[in-house]
Scaffold this active site. Sequence first.
Site, PDB file in Angstrom:
ATOM      1  CB  THR A  72      -7.331   0.641  -1.727  1.00  0.00           C
ATOM      2  OG1 THR A  72      -7.096  -0.790  -1.391  1.00  0.00           O
ATOM      3  CG2 THR A  72      -8.046   1.235  -0.746  1.00  0.00           C
ATOM      4  CG  ASP A  84     -12.444   0.024  -1.706  1.00  0.00           C
ATOM      5  OD1 ASP A  84     -12.342  -0.571  -2.475  1.00  0.00           O
ATOM      6  OD2 ASP A  84     -11.183   0.510  -1.224  1.00  0.00           O
ATOM      7  NE  ARG A 142     -14.590  -4.484  -6.263  1.00  0.00           N
ATOM      8  CZ  ARG A 142     -15.230  -4.251  -7.494  1.00  0.00           C
ATOM      9  NH1 ARG A 142     -14.361  -3.932  -8.323  1.00  0.00           N
ATOM     10  NH2 ARG A 142     -16.292  -4.565  -7.735  1.00  0.00           N
ATOM     11  CE  LYS A 145      -9.992  -2.354   0.842  1.00  0.00           C
ATOM     12  NZ  LYS A 145      -9.832  -1.799  -0.505  1.00  0.00           N
ATOM     13  N   GLY A 202      -2.377  -1.094  -0.805  1.00  0.00           N
ATOM     14  CA  GLY A 202      -1.209  -1.932  -1.164  1.00  0.00           C
ATOM     15  C   GLY A 202      -1.416  -3.416  -0.913  1.00  0.00           C
ATOM     16  CB  SER A 230      -5.725   1.374  -7.817  1.00  0.00           C
ATOM     17  OG  SER A 230      -6.770   0.846  -7.236  1.00  0.00           O
ATOM     18  CG  ASP A 237      -9.587   1.913  -9.181  1.00  0.00           C
ATOM     19  OD1 ASP A 237      -9.290   1.572  -8.018  1.00  0.00           O
ATOM     20  OD2 ASP A 237      -8.766   1.660 -10.148  1.00  0.00           O
ATOM     21  CB  SER A 288     -12.108   1.106  -5.693  1.00  0.00           C
ATOM     22  OG  SER A 288     -10.617   1.357  -5.706  1.00  0.00           O
TER      23      SER A 288
END
Lengths: 277, 237
Positions: free
Chosen positions: A44, A60, A62, A76, A90, A172, A209, A212
């Site tokens: 994320t 985000d 995803r 999220k 996580g 991430s 990233d 995400s």
Amino acid sequence: MALSNVLETPPSGFNFENVLRNVALEGLLEGAHNKAPKPMKTGTTIAGVVCKDGVVLGADTRATSGEVVADKMCAKIHYIAPNIYCCGAGTAADTEKTTDLLSSNLTIFSMDSGRNPRVVMAANILQDMLFRYRGQIGAHLILGGVDCTGSHLYTVGPYGDIDKVPYLAMGSGDLAALGILEDRFKTNMELEEAKELVRDAIHCGIMSDLGSGNNIDICVITKQGVDYIRPYQESEFKYKRQRRYKYNPGTTPILTEKIVPLKMEVVQETVQRMDTA
Amino acid sequence: MFATQIHGDNGKMKDYHYTGPVEHRFSPYSFNGGTVLAVAGEDFAIVASDTRLSEGYSIHSRDSPKCYKLTDTTVIGCSGFHGDCLTLTKIIDARLKMYKHSNNKSMTSGAIAAMLSTILYGRRFFPYYVYNIIGGLDEEGRGAVYSFDPVGSYQRDTYKAGGSASSMLQPLLDNQIGFKNMEGVQHLPLSQEKALQLVKDVFISAAERDVYTGDALRICIITKDGIKEETVPLRKD
């Protein structure tokens, strides 16, 4: 019963029966063709910023399961209390269940005491629970809210470490988002400026990233109330397919058809009025 | 039973996080992502690849196409470990030149495929971590696709997807080009326009669900008039 979780300390000692079982299971599955199912991680970018009148949280949408995108529009930013929201990165199941548990506990507390929960309470309860499980619960959380003592932003790690900060990014894509936050954060920003900053930070995480992507959700918490904007910005990548992929009925052949009539007869008929008030 | 596992001989608690000492080794390979696709038609062949080069969760480059032109009638798509892709294409180029100088003609697609199989098997015990797909025209001018595994096993196909999103694309191609799992559908031969649209659509779908595929799509269309290149944007997130 449920209240005991909030007021009493749980039984001492760590309960690790399942960890030993998992290690044994993994050993069994090692040579076999089937491996242990991979939990869905959110991979994320989440970010939070304290501004003049409140707290702005962003995330985000995803969710990845390995290298495959499992959910393109997952939420999220979780509800904890009317004045507290929590972003989770996580393992998806861990963040959901942990925040649900926290939310239940705080609801019981606020009914019991007649007060709105404070952010520091939520942070301490989370820290207790995650430390008790010694990192086995993979939840990296950003907790933000406004209470009678002001606006607060906390981060709680999976091992139970806690940090109180004015701006923050996790997941991430955290390094990408943190680059933007470090550059443009100022104390006591205006609300609109803070929203744009969080949007830019999440956008940077999404572009840099691979874990995400897709849309950006924003949650603005102020003393007046909460503005949960989902999505704040839709993904700019909407490509139309060039051909239509429709199948006519009958494309999948029906090989056999068996109809079994269920012989039933009416034995008793009662009418019960439903209370739809 | 489990109690003896928790406590060692001297009664001290053993660490339960791992089952023994962990040996850290340097891995000579790394996975740089990318998807390659090739389709053969009656008188054309299409080789397409995305242009994203990634490692772990980071992006190295958004403009690193994986199709390499070998001759006027052959294009190879390589995905996997980028270091091995570059070296392999260099070796193939050198061998093509040697062949041209010795035999005074360019290698045909079938010959290149056979040669590549030998090159890959030569490294059977330290393989090139590359998934290859060759697309081109055979001696009769018909489209040809040859797909390889990392150690040189190959076969001629009508269509093939390789790389990180291959398991998502191959069933779709099986259905749309091979007409598999369908009944009562007219088996029309694949035209160049329909193949091009299909390739663009499947890559859009692959970019939606595979994190390693995206940024842009590079398509090489091989006909008897030469090789035409086309670039189409894909998701960048």
